[in-house]
Structures are given as structure tokens and as C-alpha cells.
Design a protein around this motif. Structure first.
Motif, PDB file in Angstrom:
ATOM      1  N   ILE A  29       0.859  -1.190   0.000  1.00 32.30           N
ATOM      2  CA  ILE A  29       0.000   0.000   0.000  1.00 32.30           C
ATOM      3  C   ILE A  29       0.891   1.234   0.000  1.00 32.30           C
ATOM      4  O   ILE A  29       1.890   1.301   0.721  1.00 32.30           O
ATOM      5  CB  ILE A  29      -0.996   0.004   1.178  1.00 32.30           C
ATOM      6  N   ALA A  30       0.539   2.203  -0.833  1.00 35.13           N
ATOM      7  CA  ALA A  30       1.360   3.423  -0.957  1.00 35.13           C
ATOM      8  C   ALA A  30       0.540   4.597  -0.434  1.00 35.13           C
ATOM      9  O   ALA A  30       0.528   4.872   0.761  1.00 35.13           O
ATOM     10  CB  ALA A  30       1.777   3.592  -2.414  1.00 35.13           C
ATOM     11  N   GLY A  31      -0.225   5.282  -1.304  1.00 35.98           N
ATOM     12  CA  GLY A  31      -1.089   6.373  -0.845  1.00 35.98           C
ATOM     13  C   GLY A  31      -2.382   5.841  -0.235  1.00 35.98           C
ATOM     14  O   GLY A  31      -3.041   6.538   0.542  1.00 35.98           O
ATOM     15  N   GLY A  32      -2.767   4.648  -0.612  1.00 36.18           N
ATOM     16  CA  GLY A  32      -3.978   4.025  -0.051  1.00 36.18           C
ATOM     17  C   GLY A  32      -5.275   4.557  -0.636  1.00 36.18           C
ATOM     18  O   GLY A  32      -6.355   4.173  -0.190  1.00 36.18           O
ATOM     19  N   THR A  34      -6.799   3.999  -3.372  1.00 34.80           N
ATOM     20  CA  THR A  34      -7.680   3.064  -4.068  1.00 34.80           C
ATOM     21  C   THR A  34      -7.755   1.716  -3.357  1.00 34.80           C
ATOM     22  O   THR A  34      -8.809   1.108  -3.279  1.00 34.80           O
ATOM     23  CB  THR A  34      -7.267   2.941  -5.558  1.00 34.80           C
ATOM     24  N   LEU A  35      -6.645   1.263  -2.766  1.00 37.30           N
ATOM     25  CA  LEU A  35      -6.684  -0.059  -2.123  1.00 37.30           C
ATOM     26  C   LEU A  35      -7.638  -0.082  -0.935  1.00 37.30           C
ATOM     27  O   LEU A  35      -8.416  -1.031  -0.769  1.00 37.30           O
ATOM     28  CB  LEU A  35      -5.272  -0.490  -1.687  1.00 37.30           C
ATOM     29  N   ASP A  37     -10.307   1.664  -0.460  1.00 37.60           N
ATOM     30  CA  ASP A  37     -11.684   1.635  -0.989  1.00 37.60           C
ATOM     31  C   ASP A  37     -12.087   0.207  -1.339  1.00 37.60           C
ATOM     32  O   ASP A  37     -13.172  -0.253  -0.983  1.00 37.60           O
ATOM     33  CB  ASP A  37     -11.774   2.442  -2.294  1.00 37.60           C
ATOM     34  N   LYS A  98      -4.727  16.237 -14.537  1.00 39.67           N
ATOM     35  CA  LYS A  98      -6.138  16.033 -14.887  1.00 39.67           C
ATOM     36  C   LYS A  98      -6.718  14.773 -14.236  1.00 39.67           C
ATOM     37  O   LYS A  98      -7.845  14.389 -14.534  1.00 39.67           O
ATOM     38  CB  LYS A  98      -6.284  15.945 -16.408  1.00 39.67           C
ATOM     39  N   LEU A 104      -6.563  14.193  -3.566  1.00 35.09           N
ATOM     40  CA  LEU A 104      -6.163  12.814  -3.900  1.00 35.09           C
ATOM     41  C   LEU A 104      -4.761  12.787  -4.473  1.00 35.09           C
ATOM     42  O   LEU A 104      -3.948  11.925  -4.128  1.00 35.09           O
ATOM     43  CB  LEU A 104      -7.157  12.208  -4.905  1.00 35.09           C
ATOM     44  N   GLY A 112       1.429   3.734  -7.435  1.00 39.36           N
ATOM     45  CA  GLY A 112       0.098   3.181  -7.150  1.00 39.36           C
ATOM     46  C   GLY A 112      -0.875   3.444  -8.290  1.00 39.36           C
ATOM     47  O   GLY A 112      -1.735   2.616  -8.588  1.00 39.36           O
ATOM     48  N   ASN A 113      -0.728   4.578  -8.945  1.00 43.93           N
ATOM     49  CA  ASN A 113      -1.637   4.917 -10.040  1.00 43.93           C
ATOM     50  C   ASN A 113      -1.590   3.877 -11.163  1.00 43.93           C
ATOM     51  O   ASN A 113      -2.583   3.602 -11.825  1.00 43.93           O
ATOM     52  CB  ASN A 113      -1.310   6.301 -10.599  1.00 43.93           C
ATOM     53  N   GLN A 116      -3.963   0.749 -10.266  1.00 44.49           N
ATOM     54  CA  GLN A 116      -5.345   0.884  -9.804  1.00 44.49           C
ATOM     55  C   GLN A 116      -6.233  -0.031 -10.647  1.00 44.49           C
ATOM     56  O   GLN A 116      -5.922  -0.354 -11.781  1.00 44.49           O
ATOM     57  CB  GLN A 116      -5.814   2.327  -9.881  1.00 44.49           C
ATOM     58  N   GLY A 167      -6.687   4.564 -15.507  1.00 44.05           N
ATOM     59  CA  GLY A 167      -5.678   5.586 -15.204  1.00 44.05           C
ATOM     60  C   GLY A 167      -5.369   6.516 -16.371  1.00 44.05           C
ATOM     61  O   GLY A 167      -5.399   6.104 -17.537  1.00 44.05           O
ATOM     62  N   ASP A 168      -5.051   7.759 -16.055  1.00 48.08           N
ATOM     63  CA  ASP A 168      -4.595   8.722 -17.066  1.00 48.08           C
ATOM     64  C   ASP A 168      -3.084   8.618 -17.265  1.00 48.08           C
ATOM     65  O   ASP A 168      -2.584   8.655 -18.386  1.00 48.08           O
ATOM     66  CB  ASP A 168      -4.948  10.150 -16.612  1.00 48.08           C
ATOM     67  N   MET A 215       7.561  -5.411  -6.735  1.00 47.23           N
ATOM     68  CA  MET A 215       7.181  -4.058  -6.336  1.00 47.23           C
ATOM     69  C   MET A 215       7.711  -3.066  -7.366  1.00 47.23           C
ATOM     70  O   MET A 215       8.833  -3.218  -7.859  1.00 47.23           O
ATOM     71  CB  MET A 215       7.846  -3.799  -4.982  1.00 47.23           C
ATOM     72  N   TYR A 241     -13.389  17.019 -11.578  1.00 51.09           N
ATOM     73  CA  TYR A 241     -12.629  15.776 -11.583  1.00 51.09           C
ATOM     74  C   TYR A 241     -13.534  14.599 -11.899  1.00 51.09           C
ATOM     75  O   TYR A 241     -14.654  14.518 -11.411  1.00 51.09           O
ATOM     76  CB  TYR A 241     -11.828  15.560 -10.294  1.00 51.09           C
TER      77      TYR A 241
HETATM   78  C1  FAD Z   1     -12.711   9.975  -6.236  1.00 50.18           C
HETATM   79  C2  FAD Z   1     -11.530   9.479  -7.054  1.00 50.18           C
HETATM   80  C3  FAD Z   1     -11.328   9.977  -8.323  1.00 50.18           C
HETATM   81  C4  FAD Z   1     -10.242   9.540  -9.085  1.00 50.18           C
HETATM   82  N1  FAD Z   1     -10.051  10.022 -10.346  1.00 50.18           N
HETATM   83  C5  FAD Z   1      -9.003   9.568 -11.089  1.00 50.18           C
HETATM   84  C6  FAD Z   1      -8.781  10.032 -12.410  1.00 50.18           C
HETATM   85  O1  FAD Z   1      -9.528  10.862 -12.947  1.00 50.18           O
HETATM   86  N2  FAD Z   1      -7.712   9.545 -13.096  1.00 50.18           N
HETATM   87  C7  FAD Z   1      -6.858   8.637 -12.542  1.00 50.18           C
HETATM   88  O2  FAD Z   1      -5.894   8.238 -13.201  1.00 50.18           O
HETATM   89  N3  FAD Z   1      -7.051   8.171 -11.295  1.00 50.18           N
HETATM   90  C8  FAD Z   1      -8.082   8.619 -10.565  1.00 50.18           C
HETATM   91  N4  FAD Z   1      -8.288   8.143  -9.305  1.00 50.18           N
HETATM   92  C9  FAD Z   1      -7.434   7.064  -8.818  1.00 50.18           C
HETATM   93  C10 FAD Z   1      -6.215   7.579  -8.096  1.00 50.18           C
HETATM   94  O3  FAD Z   1      -5.395   8.266  -8.991  1.00 50.18           O
HETATM   95  C11 FAD Z   1      -5.545   6.328  -7.533  1.00 50.18           C
HETATM   96  O4  FAD Z   1      -6.332   5.937  -6.436  1.00 50.18           O
HETATM   97  C12 FAD Z   1      -4.124   6.568  -7.098  1.00 50.18           C
HETATM   98  O5  FAD Z   1      -3.295   6.983  -8.150  1.00 50.18           O
HETATM   99  C13 FAD Z   1      -3.549   5.290  -6.518  1.00 50.18           C
HETATM  100  O6  FAD Z   1      -2.303   5.594  -5.918  1.00 50.18           O
HETATM  101  P1  FAD Z   1      -2.041   5.187  -4.405  1.00 50.18           P
HETATM  102  O7  FAD Z   1      -0.626   5.507  -4.132  1.00 50.18           O
HETATM  103  O8  FAD Z   1      -3.061   5.797  -3.503  1.00 50.18           O
HETATM  104  O9  FAD Z   1      -2.268   3.615  -4.529  1.00 50.18           O
HETATM  105  P2  FAD Z   1      -2.717   2.558  -3.425  1.00 50.18           P
HETATM  106  O10 FAD Z   1      -4.183   2.675  -3.168  1.00 50.18           O
HETATM  107  O11 FAD Z   1      -1.804   2.591  -2.261  1.00 50.18           O
HETATM  108  O12 FAD Z   1      -2.410   1.213  -4.239  1.00 50.18           O
HETATM  109  C14 FAD Z   1      -3.068   0.948  -5.458  1.00 50.18           C
HETATM  110  C15 FAD Z   1      -2.662  -0.436  -5.946  1.00 50.18           C
HETATM  111  O13 FAD Z   1      -1.288  -0.422  -6.322  1.00 50.18           O
HETATM  112  C16 FAD Z   1      -0.527  -1.336  -5.536  1.00 50.18           C
HETATM  113  N5  FAD Z   1       0.732  -0.627  -5.281  1.00 50.18           N
HETATM  114  C17 FAD Z   1       0.868   0.642  -4.841  1.00 50.18           C
HETATM  115  N6  FAD Z   1       2.168   0.998  -4.895  1.00 50.18           N
HETATM  116  C18 FAD Z   1       2.838  -0.061  -5.376  1.00 50.18           C
HETATM  117  C19 FAD Z   1       4.207  -0.304  -5.691  1.00 50.18           C
HETATM  118  N7  FAD Z   1       5.149   0.639  -5.539  1.00 50.18           N
HETATM  119  N8  FAD Z   1       4.560  -1.523  -6.178  1.00 50.18           N
HETATM  120  C20 FAD Z   1       3.639  -2.487  -6.364  1.00 50.18           C
HETATM  121  N9  FAD Z   1       2.316  -2.308  -6.069  1.00 50.18           N
HETATM  122  C21 FAD Z   1       1.936  -1.110  -5.603  1.00 50.18           C
HETATM  123  C22 FAD Z   1      -1.366  -1.639  -4.323  1.00 50.18           C
HETATM  124  O14 FAD Z   1      -1.118  -2.941  -3.832  1.00 50.18           O
HETATM  125  C23 FAD Z   1      -2.769  -1.515  -4.897  1.00 50.18           C
HETATM  126  O15 FAD Z   1      -3.144  -2.720  -5.521  1.00 50.18           O
HETATM  127  C24 FAD Z   1      -9.346   8.587  -8.521  1.00 50.18           C
HETATM  128  C25 FAD Z   1      -9.547   8.094  -7.231  1.00 50.18           C
HETATM  129  C26 FAD Z   1     -10.635   8.517  -6.489  1.00 50.18           C
HETATM  130  C27 FAD Z   1     -10.838   7.960  -5.113  1.00 50.18           C
END
Ligand code: FAD
Length: 333
Positions: A29-32, A34-35, A37, A98, A104, A112-113, A116, A167-168, A215, A241
Motif C-alpha cells: 500500500i502506498a497512498g492508499g 484506491t486499495l 476503498d 487532470k 487525492l 500506485g496509479n 489501480q 488511469g490517465d 514491487m 474531476y
Molecule cells: C474519487 C476518485 C477519483 C479519481 N479520479 C481519477 C482520475 O480521474 N484519473 C486517474 O488516473 N485516477 C483517478 N483516481 C485514482 C487515483 O489516482 C488512484 O487511487 C491513485 O493513483 C492510486 O495511488 P495510491 O498511491 O493511492 O495507490 P494505493 O491505493 O496505495 O495502491 C493501489 C494499488 O497499487 C498497488 N501498489 C501501490 N504501490 C505499489 C508499488 N510501488 N509496487 C507495487 N504495487 C503497488 C497496491 O497494492 C494496490 O493494488 C481517482 C480516485 C478517487 C478515489
């Protein structure tokens, strides 16, 4: 939410070792954003979560020399705001700026992006058996096919799944031929961004090509002069957004007035970040006009297959590509 244990490694090696020991039911988990949720929705049910957010040297952004290197934990907002990135590769900065909302982007990481999971409503809202979903529960069926499919993919779909890759940032990375650095139990390797994603085929639950316990450590983009002649153009229901209905990442390499080479990738319309080679071939050696830009847009969707409610994505997508080409071309001056 199911109970899980949490570990907080201080180094990449510790994180990878923890994953290797834990086996299949583990997630980094990185920023958390999406995971967590997906865990609350009971779609993801890891027994162990490895919180990598405390690994300090993984958030570095390096822009000196011939390449850009983003540590996997670099916040999306920090990369989007980097002066060198936005000047030399606007396609990257715009794809991040964008995506999602500012709050977020401050939490979410560029690593993490990439991983997702889809926002297909039948995938996210059906846990507990309300709707079948082959991605969530292999072999159960797909309620989106023949259902409310306005947001579904028109490229790269299969009889088992039409879910859009959300993802974008991955779309922009595919357009610039980025490399993803990963570390796993068997050592380190580099994966071209486009090869990180699988087509759904008859196994849509298998989405990424990472091996168990691997990773993402960094994302590397080679600097090119063409990088400045680029854009990420995104069309969505709500401008503040929202995920893309259609998007296009475009990088143009001009020789005088003519396009020598183009790189085009599509988002919001396909089951994985989608390169458009037919359009790229059409543009090679040509002067860009609005008519040619639209023809390239239509060429991008030659293989597309629409469902009941998403045929509009073919024309919207084509016009998104055309606009992106014209926006990028303006930047060569
Ligand atoms: C309301 C909302 C709107 C959004 N709109 C958009 C949008 O318009 N466009 C868009 O692109 N995204 C959008 N997102 C998604 C958001 O960009 C992603 O939730 C975010 O980028 C995930 O990054 P994180 O670090 O929080 O990932 P995490 O939630 O921490 O992890 C996401 C996944 O990646 C894995 N992971 C994380 N880091 C690593 C790593 N270093 N190595 C291996 N596995 C890893 C985790 O195990 C998990 O499966 C939106 C999210 C929300 C909640």
C-alpha cells in the motif's frame, strides 16, 4: 472490512522480503487512495498489507541528465508540478494534473496509479453476488455486456470483459515509451509501460504482468526534443474531476513542417492503455491539417466494437485524438 496485519518496512529490500514471506494474500500500500476503498468494498481481501509509504528514497524525482526518473512513491501532485516535467514533457504533467482531485493527488503516488483497478460499476458495486463480474469472480459472467455499458471500453474487449483501464498517467507513459523498474524475489527488471497490462481475454481477473511479490520502484522516461511537442487531452462528464470518457496522449516529432514520427495512446476507451499504430502510420511524413488529424482519430478506432450505449465513444474518441494532435502541434513554435 476483513481483518489484516500491517507491516511497515523501512527499505525496499525489507518490503520485497515481507511480500515473499507472506505469499499470495498480500498487497503493498502506498497512498492508499484506491486499495482501502476496494478493501472496504470487500473486493480486495489481503491478509497482510505492506505499507511502503515510509521508504524515504522511493519518492525522489530526478530530472537531471538524459532522463526523468520518478520514484514509485513520488506524489502525483509533486510530479505534475515539477518545472522540468511540465516544460519538457507536458503530456506527463497534464495527465497527472487532470487525474482525480488535488487532495487525492497529494496522497496518491505515481507507482500506485499504475496498478489501480477498473471503475466498472459492476466490478465495484457487485461484491456479495448482486452482479456477476469475471474480473471480481472468475467464471461468474459479465453484467456489463448487454447492461448499462455507457462507460465501457470499445477497444481490447473480450466476451468476458469490457471494463475500462481507468488511469490517465499510464496512457501518457505508454505514449512516451516509459520503462517501469520493479524489484521482486528474483531480482530487478525493467518493463515497458505498455507491457505492464494484460488484455482481458478469457481471464480478466489477471490484469497486470507483475509477478507475485514484485514491487514497482521507479518510472523512467527518456528525455527527447519531441517531448515538448506533446499533450494529454481528456474528456470527462465533469471537468472538476472525473475519470476519462475518452483521452489521448500525443507526442509529435517534426522534421520541418512534416511529422516525422508520432506517438499516440488512448485512455477511457480501452481495456488497457491503448497505442494507436494505424493513426501513427497515417501521420508519418505528412503536414498536419485538421482534416488529417480527424482521419488519424478515426483510424485509431478502426478495430473498435461498441455495445448498446457506448457507440458515442468512437466519434468522441476520434475527435479527442484530433484535438490532441492539433494542441500538441501548436507547441512546436
Ligand atoms: C474519487 C476518485 C477519483 C479519481 N479520479 C481519477 C482520475 O480521474 N484519473 C486517474 O488516473 N485516477 C483517478 N483516481 C485514482 C487515483 O489516482 C488512484 O487511487 C491513485 O493513483 C492510486 O495511488 P495510491 O498511491 O493511492 O495507490 P494505493 O491505493 O496505495 O495502491 C493501489 C494499488 O497499487 C498497488 N501498489 C501501490 N504501490 C505499489 C508499488 N510501488 N509496487 C507495487 N504495487 C503497488 C497496491 O497494492 C494496490 O493494488 C481517482 C480516485 C478517487 C478515489
Amino acid at each position: 472490512m476483513h481483518p489484516f496485519s500491517l507491516v511497515r518496512p523501512k527499505t525496499v529490500r525489507e518490503a520485497v522480503n515481507a511480500a515473499a514471506q507472506a505469499g499470495a494474500d498480500t498487497r503493498f500500500i502506498a497512498g492508499g487512495t484506491t486499495l482501502y476503498d476496494l478493501m472496504k468494498l470487500n473486493i480486495e481481501q489481503p491478509r497482510q498489507v505492506i505499507d511502503i509509504s515510509g521508504i524515504a528514497d522511493l519518492s525522489r524525482i530526478e530530472t537531471d541528465g538524459g532522463q526523468l526518473r520518478f520514484g514509485a512513491l513520488a506524489p502525483m501532485s509533486a510530479v505534475a508540478a515539477d518545472a522540468v516535467v511540465s516544460r519538457d514533457h507536458p503530456v506527463l504533467a497534464e495527465a497527472l494534473a487532470k487525474a482525480a482531485s488535488q487532495q487525492l493527488r497529494n496522497m496518491a503516488t505515481v507507482g500506485g496509479n499504475l496498478l489501480q483497478r477498473t471503475r466498472c460499476p459492476y466490478f465495484r458495486n457487485g461484491a456479495g453476488g448482486i452482479y456477476p463480474c469475471n474480473k471480481r469472480e472468475p467464471g461468474s459472467g459479465c453484467a456489463a455486456i448487454g447492461g448499462l455499458d455507457r462507460g465501457q471500453a470499445v477497444l481490447g474487449t473480450s466476451e468476458a470483459c469490457t471494463a475500462v483501464s481507468p488511469g490517465d498517467w499510464p496512457v501518457a507513459l505508454v505514449a512516451v515509451d516509459a520503462m517501469i523498474e520493479v524489484l521482486g524475489p528474483d531480482g530487478s527488471r525493467s518493463v515497458p509501460a505498455g507491457e505492464l497490462y494484460r488484455l482481458p481475454g478469457d481471464a480478466p481477473h489477471l490484469e497486470f504482468t507483475l509477478a507475485r511479490g514484485e514491487m514497482i520502484t521507479a518510472i523512467v522516461v527518456r528525455k527527447t526534443n519531441a517531448g515538448r511537442v506533446s499533450t494529454y487531452h481528456k474528456i470527462r462528464d465533469r471537468e472538476s474531476y472525473a475519470f476519462a470518457l475518452a483521452s489521448a496522449a500525443v507526442v509529435l516529432d517534426f522534421d520541418g513542417e512534416r511529422i516525422q514520427q508520432s506517438r499516440i495512446a488512448l485512455g477511457g476507451v480501452a481495456t488497457r492503455p491503448w497505442r494507436a499504430p494505424d493513426a501513427e502510420r497515417l501521420l508519418a511524413g505528412e503536414r498536419l491539417t485538421p482534416e488529417l488529424a480527424l482521419a488519424a482519430g478515426h483510424a485509431s478506432f478502426r478495430e473498435a466494437r461498441a455495445g448498446r450505449h457506448n457507440a458515442f465513444k468512437l466519434e468522441l474518441g476520434a475527435r479527442t485524438v484530433a484535438d490532441a494532435l492539433l494542441i500538441a502541434a501548436e507547441r512546436r513554435r
